[in-house]
Write an enzyme that holds these catalytic residues in place. Sequence first.
Site, PDB file in Angstrom:
ATOM      1  N   GLU A   1       0.846  -1.207   0.000  1.00  9.50           N
ATOM      2  CA  GLU A   1       0.000   0.000   0.000  1.00  9.50           C
ATOM      3  C   GLU A   1       0.869   1.240   0.000  1.00  9.50           C
ATOM      4  O   GLU A   1       1.950   1.233   0.583  1.00  9.50           O
ATOM      5  CB  GLU A   1      -0.835   0.024   1.290  1.00  9.50           C
ATOM      6  CG  GLU A   1      -2.151  -0.711   1.195  1.00  9.50           C
ATOM      7  CD  GLU A   1      -3.221   0.090   0.479  1.00  9.50           C
ATOM      8  OE1 GLU A   1      -2.882   1.083  -0.205  1.00  9.50           O
ATOM      9  OE2 GLU A   1      -4.399  -0.292   0.587  1.00  9.50           O
TER      10      GLU A   1
ATOM     11  N   ILE B   1      -0.410   4.137   1.428  1.00 10.18           N
ATOM     12  CA  ILE B   1      -0.731   4.765   2.711  1.00 10.18           C
ATOM     13  C   ILE B   1      -1.863   4.003   3.387  1.00 10.18           C
ATOM     14  O   ILE B   1      -2.792   3.540   2.717  1.00 10.18           O
ATOM     15  CB  ILE B   1      -1.090   6.259   2.505  1.00 10.18           C
ATOM     16  CG1 ILE B   1      -1.342   6.962   3.838  1.00 10.18           C
ATOM     17  CG2 ILE B   1      -2.273   6.449   1.560  1.00 10.18           C
ATOM     18  CD1 ILE B   1      -1.304   8.488   3.733  1.00 10.18           C
TER      19      ILE B   1
ATOM     20  N   ASP C   1      -4.680   4.686   6.271  1.00  9.48           N
ATOM     21  CA  ASP C   1      -5.250   5.609   7.271  1.00  9.48           C
ATOM     22  C   ASP C   1      -6.302   4.886   8.097  1.00  9.48           C
ATOM     23  O   ASP C   1      -5.978   4.301   9.111  1.00  9.48           O
ATOM     24  CB  ASP C   1      -5.623   6.989   6.713  1.00  9.48           C
ATOM     25  CG  ASP C   1      -6.780   6.986   5.744  1.00  9.48           C
ATOM     26  OD1 ASP C   1      -7.279   5.912   5.394  1.00  9.48           O
ATOM     27  OD2 ASP C   1      -7.188   8.098   5.353  1.00  9.48           O
TER      28      ASP C   1
HETATM   29  N1  HPA Z   1      -3.780  11.213   0.571  1.00 11.96           N
HETATM   30  C1  HPA Z   1      -4.116  10.517  -0.528  1.00 11.96           C
HETATM   31  N2  HPA Z   1      -4.749   9.356  -0.495  1.00 11.96           N
HETATM   32  C2  HPA Z   1      -5.044   8.862   0.718  1.00 11.96           C
HETATM   33  C3  HPA Z   1      -4.726   9.541   1.904  1.00 11.96           C
HETATM   34  C4  HPA Z   1      -4.063  10.784   1.832  1.00 11.96           C
HETATM   35  O1  HPA Z   1      -3.722  11.456   2.845  1.00 11.96           O
HETATM   36  N3  HPA Z   1      -5.141   8.750   2.923  1.00 11.96           N
HETATM   37  C5  HPA Z   1      -5.702   7.663   2.353  1.00 11.96           C
HETATM   38  N4  HPA Z   1      -5.650   7.710   1.033  1.00 11.96           N
HETATM   39 MG    MG Z   2      -3.462   2.885  -1.329  1.00  9.62          MG
END
Ligand code: HPA
Ligand code: MG
Length: 180
Positions: free
Chosen positions: A104, A106, A108
């Site tokens: 991945e 990112i 979150d």
């Molecule tokens: N930026 C772009 N895509 C994302 C983010 C982010 O901060 N968090 C989850 N997907």
């Molecule tokens: Mg992603």
Amino acid sequence: MTGKKIALHGKPFELFLSEKEIASAVGRLAEEINRDFQGKEAVILGVLDGAFMLLADLLKKLEVSLTLELVKLKSYEGEQTTGEVKSLIGLSDELSGKHIVVVEDIIDTGITLKYLLGLLEEKKPASVSLATLLIKKEVFNDKFPVHYCGIAIPNRFVVGYGMDYDGHGRQLSQIYAAID
Ligand code: HPA
Ligand code: MG
């Protein structure tokens, strides 16, 4: 590293992670994966679109025997997560008995990833590990184990190095954070 400011689609961003900081995080991820998958056959399962740049850089540094699978999983509309998974495209039927490393850009909330992990389990792999360049720890809240973590970042919206703001900014070689 901060200072440089840009605007994407009318929204201001400031420089947040330099190419050097990104490259060293990618290097660490590669070292850890190389160490853990020595002598094994890994399936690198990249999650598009955001992970495309990370995948290109990471794979060049991997020295283990591997194959690449790409899936597309989307839940993002602009800056807000909807929490709702819209579609999954490209999941292979050939994952039974395989050692999968999900890659991945990112993490979150982890909601879409949890959904993907559920689908992967149905394929009866030998193991599933998670690798991410960035993680928003406060938001993710350790919902499940992430084995390979590049850089923990605060809860700021970021773009660049594959990540977008309404489709913009994916091509940037550095990572920028939104200025509120
Ligand atoms: N930026 C772009 N895509 C994302 C983010 C982010 O901060 N968090 C989850 N997907
Ligand atoms: Mg992603």
